[in-house]
Write a protein that holds these residues in place. Structure first.
Motif, PDB file in Angstrom:
ATOM      1  N   TYR A 115      36.106  -9.492  21.487  1.00  0.00           N
ATOM      2  CA  TYR A 115      36.013  -8.067  21.172  1.00  0.00           C
ATOM      3  C   TYR A 115      37.036  -7.675  20.120  1.00  0.00           C
ATOM      4  O   TYR A 115      38.063  -8.331  19.946  1.00  0.00           O
ATOM      5  CB  TYR A 115      36.197  -7.221  22.440  1.00  0.00           C
ATOM      6  N   LEU A 116      36.704  -6.599  19.410  1.00  0.00           N
ATOM      7  CA  LEU A 116      37.625  -6.024  18.439  1.00  0.00           C
ATOM      8  C   LEU A 116      37.861  -4.572  18.798  1.00  0.00           C
ATOM      9  O   LEU A 116      36.910  -3.828  19.068  1.00  0.00           O
ATOM     10  CB  LEU A 116      37.074  -6.098  17.013  1.00  0.00           C
ATOM     11  N   LEU A 117      39.122  -4.206  18.799  1.00  0.00           N
ATOM     12  CA  LEU A 117      39.534  -2.822  18.998  1.00  0.00           C
ATOM     13  C   LEU A 117      40.106  -2.312  17.684  1.00  0.00           C
ATOM     14  O   LEU A 117      40.627  -3.093  16.881  1.00  0.00           O
ATOM     15  CB  LEU A 117      40.625  -2.729  20.067  1.00  0.00           C
ATOM     16  N   ALA A 118      40.021  -1.003  17.498  1.00  0.00           N
ATOM     17  CA  ALA A 118      40.598  -0.377  16.308  1.00  0.00           C
ATOM     18  C   ALA A 118      41.338   0.884  16.716  1.00  0.00           C
ATOM     19  O   ALA A 118      40.999   1.524  17.719  1.00  0.00           O
ATOM     20  CB  ALA A 118      39.506  -0.045  15.297  1.00  0.00           C
ATOM     21  N   SER A 119      42.322   1.252  15.928  1.00  0.00           N
ATOM     22  CA  SER A 119      43.065   2.484  16.189  1.00  0.00           C
ATOM     23  C   SER A 119      42.264   3.708  15.754  1.00  0.00           C
ATOM     24  O   SER A 119      42.385   4.781  16.342  1.00  0.00           O
ATOM     25  CB  SER A 119      44.417   2.456  15.481  1.00  0.00           C
ATOM     26  N   LYS A 120      41.438   3.528  14.721  1.00  0.00           N
ATOM     27  CA  LYS A 120      40.593   4.601  14.176  1.00  0.00           C
ATOM     28  C   LYS A 120      39.680   3.958  13.150  1.00  0.00           C
ATOM     29  O   LYS A 120      39.779   2.753  12.880  1.00  0.00           O
ATOM     30  CB  LYS A 120      41.446   5.689  13.534  1.00  0.00           C
ATOM     31  N   LEU A 121      38.818   4.722  12.551  1.00  0.00           N
ATOM     32  CA  LEU A 121      37.955   4.223  11.483  1.00  0.00           C
ATOM     33  C   LEU A 121      38.829   3.651  10.376  1.00  0.00           C
ATOM     34  O   LEU A 121      39.693   4.350   9.828  1.00  0.00           O
ATOM     35  CB  LEU A 121      37.087   5.359  10.935  1.00  0.00           C
ATOM     36  N   GLY A 122      38.676   2.371  10.100  1.00  0.00           N
ATOM     37  CA  GLY A 122      39.471   1.716   9.068  1.00  0.00           C
ATOM     38  C   GLY A 122      40.913   1.447   9.460  1.00  0.00           C
ATOM     39  O   GLY A 122      41.722   1.078   8.630  1.00  0.00           O
ATOM     40  N   ASN A 132      42.760   1.515  20.734  1.00  0.00           N
ATOM     41  CA  ASN A 132      42.004   1.616  21.983  1.00  0.00           C
ATOM     42  C   ASN A 132      40.517   1.904  21.793  1.00  0.00           C
ATOM     43  O   ASN A 132      39.824   2.196  22.741  1.00  0.00           O
ATOM     44  CB  ASN A 132      42.629   2.680  22.887  1.00  0.00           C
ATOM     45  N   ARG A 133      40.020   1.818  20.584  1.00  0.00           N
ATOM     46  CA  ARG A 133      38.600   2.068  20.310  1.00  0.00           C
ATOM     47  C   ARG A 133      37.870   0.723  20.224  1.00  0.00           C
ATOM     48  O   ARG A 133      38.144  -0.084  19.330  1.00  0.00           O
ATOM     49  CB  ARG A 133      38.468   2.819  18.983  1.00  0.00           C
ATOM     50  N   ILE A 159      36.187  -6.466   9.007  1.00  0.00           N
ATOM     51  CA  ILE A 159      35.564  -5.161   8.757  1.00  0.00           C
ATOM     52  C   ILE A 159      34.068  -5.328   8.510  1.00  0.00           C
ATOM     53  O   ILE A 159      33.254  -4.572   9.041  1.00  0.00           O
ATOM     54  CB  ILE A 159      36.263  -4.439   7.587  1.00  0.00           C
ATOM     55  N   ARG A 160      33.695  -6.321   7.746  1.00  0.00           N
ATOM     56  CA  ARG A 160      32.273  -6.581   7.487  1.00  0.00           C
ATOM     57  C   ARG A 160      31.541  -6.879   8.794  1.00  0.00           C
ATOM     58  O   ARG A 160      30.436  -6.383   9.028  1.00  0.00           O
ATOM     59  CB  ARG A 160      32.104  -7.737   6.503  1.00  0.00           C
ATOM     60  N   MET A 161      32.154  -7.676   9.656  1.00  0.00           N
ATOM     61  CA  MET A 161      31.535  -8.014  10.935  1.00  0.00           C
ATOM     62  C   MET A 161      31.335  -6.753  11.783  1.00  0.00           C
ATOM     63  O   MET A 161      30.278  -6.550  12.368  1.00  0.00           O
ATOM     64  CB  MET A 161      32.407  -9.022  11.692  1.00  0.00           C
ATOM     65  N   ILE A 162      32.336  -5.890  11.834  1.00  0.00           N
ATOM     66  CA  ILE A 162      32.228  -4.638  12.581  1.00  0.00           C
ATOM     67  C   ILE A 162      31.113  -3.786  11.998  1.00  0.00           C
ATOM     68  O   ILE A 162      30.221  -3.312  12.724  1.00  0.00           O
ATOM     69  CB  ILE A 162      33.558  -3.851  12.549  1.00  0.00           C
ATOM     70  N   GLU A 163      31.135  -3.587  10.692  1.00  0.00           N
ATOM     71  CA  GLU A 163      30.228  -2.635  10.059  1.00  0.00           C
ATOM     72  C   GLU A 163      28.779  -3.100  10.009  1.00  0.00           C
ATOM     73  O   GLU A 163      27.871  -2.284   9.878  1.00  0.00           O
ATOM     74  CB  GLU A 163      30.737  -2.263   8.672  1.00  0.00           C
ATOM     75  N   GLU A 164      28.548  -4.414  10.181  1.00  0.00           N
ATOM     76  CA  GLU A 164      27.165  -4.896  10.264  1.00  0.00           C
ATOM     77  C   GLU A 164      26.477  -4.368  11.521  1.00  0.00           C
ATOM     78  O   GLU A 164      25.284  -4.093  11.507  1.00  0.00           O
ATOM     79  CB  GLU A 164      27.122  -6.421  10.246  1.00  0.00           C
ATOM     80  N   LYS A 165      27.225  -4.225  12.603  1.00  0.00           N
ATOM     81  CA  LYS A 165      26.650  -3.756  13.862  1.00  0.00           C
ATOM     82  C   LYS A 165      27.057  -2.330  14.215  1.00  0.00           C
ATOM     83  O   LYS A 165      26.408  -1.680  15.022  1.00  0.00           O
ATOM     84  CB  LYS A 165      27.057  -4.691  15.004  1.00  0.00           C
ATOM     85  N   ASN A 166      28.146  -1.855  13.652  1.00  0.00           N
ATOM     86  CA  ASN A 166      28.691  -0.550  14.022  1.00  0.00           C
ATOM     87  C   ASN A 166      29.273   0.117  12.764  1.00  0.00           C
ATOM     88  O   ASN A 166      30.494   0.225  12.617  1.00  0.00           O
ATOM     89  CB  ASN A 166      29.770  -0.749  15.107  1.00  0.00           C
TER      90      ASN A 166
END
Length: 98
Positions: free
Chosen positions: A10-17, A50-51, A80-87
Motif C-alpha cells: 500500500y501507499l499512503l500520502a500526506s495530501k495530493l502530491g 494518513n491518506r 506517482i504514475r502508479m497511483i494516478e493510473e488507478k486513483n
C-alpha cells in the motif's frame, strides 16, 4: 499459513502530491487505521501521512515483501504514475474499506 490469506502493498500520502509512504501488511484496515491514529510509524506520524491512495493484493507474503521493497526503491515519479493510473485524484481509499 492460511490458504486464503491475503497480503497488501500500500501507499499512503500526506495530501495530493504530498509525502509518500510504502508499506506491506496482511491486515490493510488495521494497519491503515494505526497510521491514521498516529501509531503506524514515526515517519507517517511526523509528516501526517494518513491518506490511503493505492493498494494491491498478493496471495504470497514473499511476493508482497519483494514488491514493497521494489516500490520503495522506485523514483518518486514512478510511484506517482502508479497511483494516478488507478486513483488520478489521490482520493482516500480507506473509507471504501470500512
Amino acid at each position: 499459513m492460511h490458504l486464503d490469506q491475503q497480503y497488501y502493498v500500500y501507499l499512503l500520502a500526506s495530501k495530493l502530491g504530498g509525502t509518500l509512504y510504502v508499506g506491506v501488511t496482511n491486515n490493510l484496515v488495521e494497519r491503515v487505521s494505526a497510521h491514521r491514529d498516529g501509531i503506524g510509524s514515526k515517519f507517517t506520524a511526523k509528516y501526517c501521512i494518513n491518506r490511503l491512495v493505492y493498494f494491491e493484493v498478493h496471495e504470497e507474503i514473499d511476493w508482497a515483501i519483494k514488491c514493497e521493497k521494489q516500490v520503495k526503491r522506485w523514483r518518486r515519479a514512478w510511484k506517482i504514475r502508479m497511483i494516478e493510473e488507478k486513483n488520478p485524484n489521490w482520493d482516500d481509499l480507506f473509507p471504501s474499506l470500512v
